[in-house]
Scaffold this active site. Structure first.
Site, PDB file in Angstrom:
ATOM      1  CG  ASP A 292      32.600  48.775  31.749  1.00  0.00           C
ATOM      2  OD1 ASP A 292      31.529  49.270  31.360  1.00  0.00           O
ATOM      3  OD2 ASP A 292      32.753  47.557  31.952  1.00  0.00           O
ATOM      4  N   GLY A 293      35.745  52.220  31.419  1.00  0.00           N
ATOM      5  CA  GLY A 293      36.692  53.183  31.972  1.00  0.00           C
ATOM      6  C   GLY A 293      36.187  54.609  31.858  1.00  0.00           C
TER       7      GLY A 293
ATOM      8  CG  ASN B 135      34.437  48.944  38.644  1.00  0.00           C
ATOM      9  OD1 ASN B 135      33.233  48.769  38.755  1.00  0.00           O
ATOM     10  ND2 ASN B 135      35.119  48.603  37.563  1.00  0.00           N
ATOM     11  CG  ASP B 136      38.411  47.808  41.431  1.00  0.00           C
ATOM     12  OD1 ASP B 136      39.056  48.823  41.117  1.00  0.00           O
ATOM     13  OD2 ASP B 136      38.237  46.857  40.637  1.00  0.00           O
TER      14      ASP B 136
ATOM     15  CG  ASP C 242      51.290  38.723  42.946  1.00  0.00           C
ATOM     16  OD1 ASP C 242      52.302  38.441  43.606  1.00  0.00           O
ATOM     17  OD2 ASP C 242      51.065  38.237  41.815  1.00  0.00           O
TER      18      ASP C 242
END
Length: 273
Positions: A56-57, A131-132, A160
């Site tokens: 996916d990367g 993605n994000d 966090d």
């Protein structure tokens, strides 16, 4: 037909890329090979289709690089789960026949624009994500992040960090942090707090047309991470603006599998291991 083959940087992917190129060339298709590290926004060869051999990367970086051109992308999973990939390596040769016959669908995946603003300096960084975008502390301290929706303060997250994910990214880091799975066809974004300090902080699903602003209200070392690749240090008072991008990732689907089916498979494999 011209196909660009992007492969991740290992011997298995490189050998497979050479094999695919030989097969396609024998059928009159012009192919060019590009290693993962060679792929940049300034080095995106033109083609009718981009085939990605990797996880996916690798596909995420390829999608971002080709977002403006709108070139269709076919993912061949050489990673672990391969949420974004259409086929597995053992099905590749059969898939080439379908590809050359035009027997496939193209699914449009939403992308987001991410901008980093600093007081007195304007926009310091701008990027696009499939993605994000993740705002996260680098130290063992909670950080405070103010969220504004369309200019109005909506909530403050303390923990966090926070994730802003597209429907495609809802099966990535956001899912691991407790966020919901969004079907890729849903016109929405999901905002998921990372290890929130308060029980009232819960994932939020919001319309994709919303203009989001995340303001860091902490002195602790914090970074903005885009699609798990770009990492930018941010300071107290910095604002990250996120909005839906007019660009989309055009993902080729030969054997469509839903996100929920992929997640179910991932869970089954984890239980077996």
């Amino acid at each position: 037909m011209q196909i660009i083959i992007v492969h991740k940087n290992d011997s298995k992917a490189s050998i497979l890329a050479q094999k695919v190129k030989a097969v396609l060339s024998s059928r009159g298709v012009y192919c060019s090979l590009l290693g993962f590290c060679q792929l940049t926004e300034g080095n995106c060869p033109e083609g009718d289709l981009v085939m990605v051999l990797g996880g996916d990367g690798t596909l995420l970086k390829t999608a971002r690089s080709y977002a403006d051109s709108g070139t269709p992308i076919l993912g061949v999973n050489l990673g672990t789960v391969g949420f974004l990939s259409s086929i597995e390596p053992e099905d590749l040769m059969e898939a080439l026949d379908l590809l050359l016959q035009g027997k496939y669908e193209i699914k449009k995946r939403m992308m987001i624009n991410v901008q980093l603003f600093r007081d007195g300096q304007g926009c310091l960084h701008q990027s696009i994500a499939l993605n994000d975008a993740v705002i996260k502390a680098r130290v063992l301290h909670t950080i405070k992040i103010n969220l504004r929706v369309d200019g109005t303060l909506y909530t403050t997250y303390q923990g966090d960090g926070v994730i802003c994910a597209t429907p495609t990214g809802s099966t990535a880091y956001s899912l691991s942090a407790g966020g919901p799975i969004l079907d890729p066809s849903v016109s929405a974004l999901v905002i998921t707090p990372i290890s929130p300090q308060f029980l009232s902080s819960r994932p939020l699903v919001i319309r994709s047309s919303a203009k989001l602003e995340f303001e860091l209200d902490s002195d602790h070392v914090t970074y903005l991470n885009i699609d798990g690749e770009e990492e930018i240090p941010i300071l107290k008072g910095d604002i990250i603006r996120i909005s839906r991008s007019p660009a989309v990732a055009r993902i080729v689907q030969l054997k469509p599998v839903s996100s929920t089916e992929k997640v179910a498979y991932w869970i089954q494999q984890a239980e077996i291991d």
